[in-house]
Design a protein around this motif. Sequence first.
Motif, PDB file in Angstrom:
ATOM      1  N   GLU A 114       0.884  -1.157   0.000  1.00  0.00           N
ATOM      2  CA  GLU A 114       0.000   0.000   0.000  1.00  0.00           C
ATOM      3  C   GLU A 114       0.923   1.209   0.000  1.00  0.00           C
ATOM      4  OE1 GLU A 114      -3.224   1.529   3.150  1.00  0.00           O
ATOM      5  OE2 GLU A 114      -3.570  -0.516   2.422  1.00  0.00           O
ATOM      6  N   GLY A 115       1.138   1.773  -1.185  1.00  0.00           N
ATOM      7  CA  GLY A 115       2.131   2.834  -1.314  1.00  0.00           C
ATOM      8  C   GLY A 115       3.509   2.247  -1.043  1.00  0.00           C
ATOM      9  N   GLU A 116       4.242   2.884  -0.142  1.00  0.00           N
ATOM     10  CA  GLU A 116       5.597   2.434   0.205  1.00  0.00           C
ATOM     11  C   GLU A 116       5.615   1.437   1.360  1.00  0.00           C
ATOM     12  OE1 GLU A 116       8.460   3.346  -1.493  1.00  0.00           O
ATOM     13  OE2 GLU A 116       6.966   4.145  -2.893  1.00  0.00           O
ATOM     14  N   ARG A 117       4.446   1.105   1.892  1.00  0.00           N
ATOM     15  CA  ARG A 117       4.380   0.214   3.049  1.00  0.00           C
ATOM     16  C   ARG A 117       3.822  -1.159   2.670  1.00  0.00           C
ATOM     17  NH1 ARG A 117       2.049   3.990   8.006  1.00  0.00           N
ATOM     18  NH2 ARG A 117       4.002   5.090   8.370  1.00  0.00           N
ATOM     19  N   ARG A 118       4.412  -2.177   3.259  1.00  0.00           N
ATOM     20  CA  ARG A 118       3.930  -3.558   3.108  1.00  0.00           C
ATOM     21  C   ARG A 118       3.030  -3.851   4.302  1.00  0.00           C
ATOM     22  NH1 ARG A 118       3.768  -7.415  -0.951  1.00  0.00           N
ATOM     23  NH2 ARG A 118       4.308  -9.482  -0.191  1.00  0.00           N
ATOM     24  N   PHE A 119       1.802  -4.262   4.029  1.00  0.00           N
ATOM     25  CA  PHE A 119       0.822  -4.546   5.074  1.00  0.00           C
ATOM     26  C   PHE A 119       0.534  -6.034   5.170  1.00  0.00           C
ATOM     27  CE2 PHE A 119       0.020  -0.074   5.149  1.00  0.00           C
ATOM     28  CZ  PHE A 119      -0.495   0.167   6.410  1.00  0.00           C
ATOM     29  N   LEU A 120       0.091  -6.402   6.355  1.00  0.00           N
ATOM     30  CA  LEU A 120      -0.285  -7.780   6.662  1.00  0.00           C
ATOM     31  C   LEU A 120      -1.756  -7.796   7.056  1.00  0.00           C
ATOM     32  CD1 LEU A 120       0.760 -10.743   7.661  1.00  0.00           C
ATOM     33  CD2 LEU A 120       0.553  -9.685   9.894  1.00  0.00           C
TER      34      LEU A 120
END
Length: 158
Positions: free
Chosen positions: A83-89
């Motif tokens: 999500e954008g520059e972030r990796r989500f779990l």
Amino acid sequence: MSDDPSGLRAVDVSLRDVVEGDLAVFFEQEQDPEATRRSRFPARERDRFMTHWRTAILADPTVLVQAVVVDGALAGNVVAWWEGERRFLGYWFGRAFWGRGVGTRALTLFLQAEKARPLYADPFAGNTGSVRLLERCGFRRVGTVTHGADEHILFVLD
């Protein structure tokens, strides 16, 4: 399987690739009113759910998704996405599998395969089971975010 000292039956938790046939079970799990209440994630209608899974999850090579299997039964899924520059779990488990250590074991296995760090998660603040699960797996609170009218806790695993 043998019983552990807590009185809960030990379970065999494993991960595998998601197959098309899993989607009907995932859809039914998302329709559980208690699950949607706790997560503050509204259930989607069937066509929207299936389209999302087929196009945004299964067809995206940057998404890592695994089915969670408990004693041979499909228990839910764990997924990581950008999500954008972030990796989500994220994860979703059928209610029959709550409170049995399934989430902790599944997330531990998943985090061995998902190597991206930092890894973020943002459960609804009132979802104490999800909050505890992330803390048990080494995530730490770094702030809050708002989704709609609900406050969510932002967690990170470095």
